[in-house]
Design an enzyme around this catalytic site. Structure first.
Site, PDB file in Angstrom:
ATOM      1  N   ASP A  15      13.371  22.724  16.367  1.00  6.80           N
ATOM      2  CA  ASP A  15      14.153  23.509  17.331  1.00  6.80           C
ATOM      3  C   ASP A  15      15.070  22.615  18.162  1.00  6.80           C
ATOM      4  O   ASP A  15      14.737  21.458  18.441  1.00  6.80           O
ATOM      5  CB  ASP A  15      13.187  24.276  18.253  1.00  6.80           C
ATOM      6  CG  ASP A  15      13.890  25.416  18.989  1.00  6.80           C
ATOM      7  OD1 ASP A  15      14.945  25.870  18.518  1.00  6.80           O
ATOM      8  OD2 ASP A  15      13.365  25.850  20.039  1.00  6.80           O
ATOM      9  N   SER A  60      13.651  31.607  10.624  1.00  9.06           N
ATOM     10  CA  SER A  60      12.578  32.587  10.778  1.00  9.06           C
ATOM     11  C   SER A  60      13.038  33.987  10.409  1.00  9.06           C
ATOM     12  O   SER A  60      14.251  34.256  10.348  1.00  9.06           O
ATOM     13  CB  SER A  60      12.058  32.575  12.223  1.00  9.06           C
ATOM     14  OG  SER A  60      12.976  33.242  13.073  1.00  9.06           O
ATOM     15  N   ASN A  63      15.393  35.115  12.929  1.00  7.56           N
ATOM     16  CA  ASN A  63      16.682  34.452  13.106  1.00  7.56           C
ATOM     17  C   ASN A  63      17.853  35.255  12.526  1.00  7.56           C
ATOM     18  O   ASN A  63      19.029  34.939  12.789  1.00  7.56           O
ATOM     19  CB  ASN A  63      16.679  33.036  12.504  1.00  7.56           C
ATOM     20  CG  ASN A  63      15.873  32.028  13.310  1.00  7.56           C
ATOM     21  OD1 ASN A  63      15.244  31.124  12.760  1.00  7.56           O
ATOM     22  ND2 ASN A  63      15.889  32.159  14.648  1.00  7.56           N
TER      23      ASN A  63
HETATM   24  C1  IPE Z   1      11.977  28.784  15.842  1.00  2.18           C
HETATM   25  O1  IPE Z   1      13.061  28.527  16.638  1.00  2.18           O
HETATM   26  C2  IPE Z   1      12.406  28.994  14.434  1.00  2.18           C
HETATM   27  C3  IPE Z   1      12.876  27.805  13.735  1.00  2.18           C
HETATM   28  C4  IPE Z   1      12.829  26.586  14.167  1.00  2.18           C
HETATM   29  C5  IPE Z   1      13.392  28.038  12.413  1.00  2.18           C
HETATM   30  P1  IPE Z   1      13.790  29.680  17.460  1.00  2.18           P
HETATM   31  O2  IPE Z   1      14.840  29.025  18.247  1.00  2.18           O
HETATM   32  O3  IPE Z   1      14.188  30.774  16.544  1.00  2.18           O
HETATM   33  O4  IPE Z   1      12.595  30.212  18.374  1.00  2.18           O
HETATM   34  P2  IPE Z   1      12.630  30.962  19.763  1.00  2.18           P
HETATM   35  O5  IPE Z   1      13.645  32.058  19.637  1.00  2.18           O
HETATM   36  O6  IPE Z   1      13.010  29.963  20.791  1.00  2.18           O
HETATM   37  O7  IPE Z   1      11.237  31.451  19.945  1.00  2.18           O
HETATM   38  C1  IPE Z   2      17.266  25.204  15.095  1.00  2.00           C
HETATM   39  O1  IPE Z   2      17.428  25.225  16.449  1.00  2.00           O
HETATM   40  C2  IPE Z   2      16.271  26.202  14.633  1.00  2.00           C
HETATM   41  C3  IPE Z   2      16.831  27.303  13.839  1.00  2.00           C
HETATM   42  C4  IPE Z   2      16.519  28.545  14.104  1.00  2.00           C
HETATM   43  C5  IPE Z   2      17.717  27.045  12.722  1.00  2.00           C
HETATM   44  P1  IPE Z   2      18.159  26.393  17.236  1.00  2.00           P
HETATM   45  O2  IPE Z   2      19.324  26.863  16.469  1.00  2.00           O
HETATM   46  O3  IPE Z   2      17.174  27.435  17.614  1.00  2.00           O
HETATM   47  O4  IPE Z   2      18.641  25.593  18.513  1.00  2.00           O
HETATM   48  P2  IPE Z   2      18.524  26.014  20.023  1.00  2.00           P
HETATM   49  O5  IPE Z   2      17.089  26.382  20.278  1.00  2.00           O
HETATM   50  O6  IPE Z   2      19.451  27.175  20.200  1.00  2.00           O
HETATM   51  O7  IPE Z   2      18.950  24.807  20.785  1.00  2.00           O
HETATM   52 MG    MG Z   3      15.859  27.618  19.183  1.00  3.22          MG
END
Ligand code: IPE
Ligand code: IPE
Ligand code: MG
Length: 236
Positions: A15, A60, A63
């Site tokens: 993340d 996810s 997502n």
């Molecule tokens: C979790 O990250 C999913 C992945 C790393 C693929 P998210 O950014 O989607 O999670 P939340 O929304 O902060 O819970």
């Molecule tokens: C990557 O981080 C995880 C995925 C869902 C691909 P994010 O895209 O959630 O990055 P942040 O949390 O917005 O910084």
């Molecule tokens: Mg994130």
């Protein structure tokens, strides 16, 4: 020096790509691009450290609620990554398995995934599970649906359903329980990752944003794991 107790199976919630890009006035996609470099490093480091299973959370089931442009960019990136890296994975003994619901992928992504799984299927050094369109709840629902069909067809009785049978119907079958879950990006939550396999995982949260995750950070997490005493509900 005491010997390190290395986890067998590590899961990583990668993340922080978006925030990494925002902090540099770049678009979120550039953050994911930079994140892909960290993925390559982490896979190499895991293999060199002797990790047997590495499960990376790339996208996810939730997502999909992001803008289509970002979703498409991530999917394209995974396809390009697999096309570029499959030969190296074969050379390095890495067996790639896509975990998640494959039904929403484009035809070309699906072909790339299937080809990569097929080419690496006999590799023995490390299993690399890439969690794409993955959700722990969704994985369990799909498992329940297959098991329900077995009951309906009279192949098994409801009383035959046990942990072993459920595990057989999970996408991660063969990977076993997850010993250590690492989450970068500062949030302290699981976000629907490995709901079953993570029942007794040790949890390591790092403030580092995923594109900045390097070998040193990875080793910190492994050292943390090594210092834990796991009891699995028993006494020490
Ligand atoms: C979790 O990250 C999913 C992945 C790393 C693929 P998210 O950014 O989607 O999670 P939340 O929304 O902060 O819970
Ligand atoms: C990557 O981080 C995880 C995925 C869902 C691909 P994010 O895209 O959630 O990055 P942040 O949390 O917005 O910084
Ligand atoms: Mg994130």
């Amino acid at each position: 020096m005491q010997e390190l107790n290395i986890p067998k199976h590590i899961g990583i919630i990668m993340d922080g790509n978006g925030r990494w890009a925002q902090a540099r006035n770049m678009n979120r996609t550039s953050g994911h691009k930079e994140g892909a470099k960290a993925v390559r490093k982490a896979i190499t480091h895991a293999r060199e450290t002797g990790i047997k299973v590495l499960t990376l959370y790339a996208f996810s089931t939730e997502n999909w609620s992001r803008p289509a442009q970002e979703v498409n960019a991530i999917m394209d990136m995974v396809g390009r990554y697999l096309s570029a890296e499959t030969e190296t994975m074969v050379k390095n003994g890495i067996k790639m398995k896509l975990i998640g619901d494959k039904s929403r992928f484009s035809g070309s992504l699906l072909r790339t995934i299937n080809e990569s799984e097929e080419k690496t299927k006999d590799c023995k050094d490390m299993i690399l599970n890439i969690a794409l369109n993955y959700g722990g709840r969704h994985e369990l629902i799909r498992a329940m649906q297959s098991i329900a069909s077995l009951v309906k067809d009279g192949d098994i009785l409801p009383g035959d359903i046990n942990e072993e049978l459920v595990e057989k119907h999970l996408d991660t079958y063969g990977s076993g329980d997850c010993d250590l879950i690492i989450r970068t990006g500062g949030e302290k939550r699981i976000s629907n990752f490995l709901m079953w396999q993570g029942a007794y995982s040790e949890l390591y949260f790092s403030d580092v944003l995923w594109p900045d995750f390097d070998n040193e950070e990875f080793d910190k997490a492994i050292n943390f794991y090594s210092s834990r005493q796991r009891r699995f509900g028993g006494l020490k």
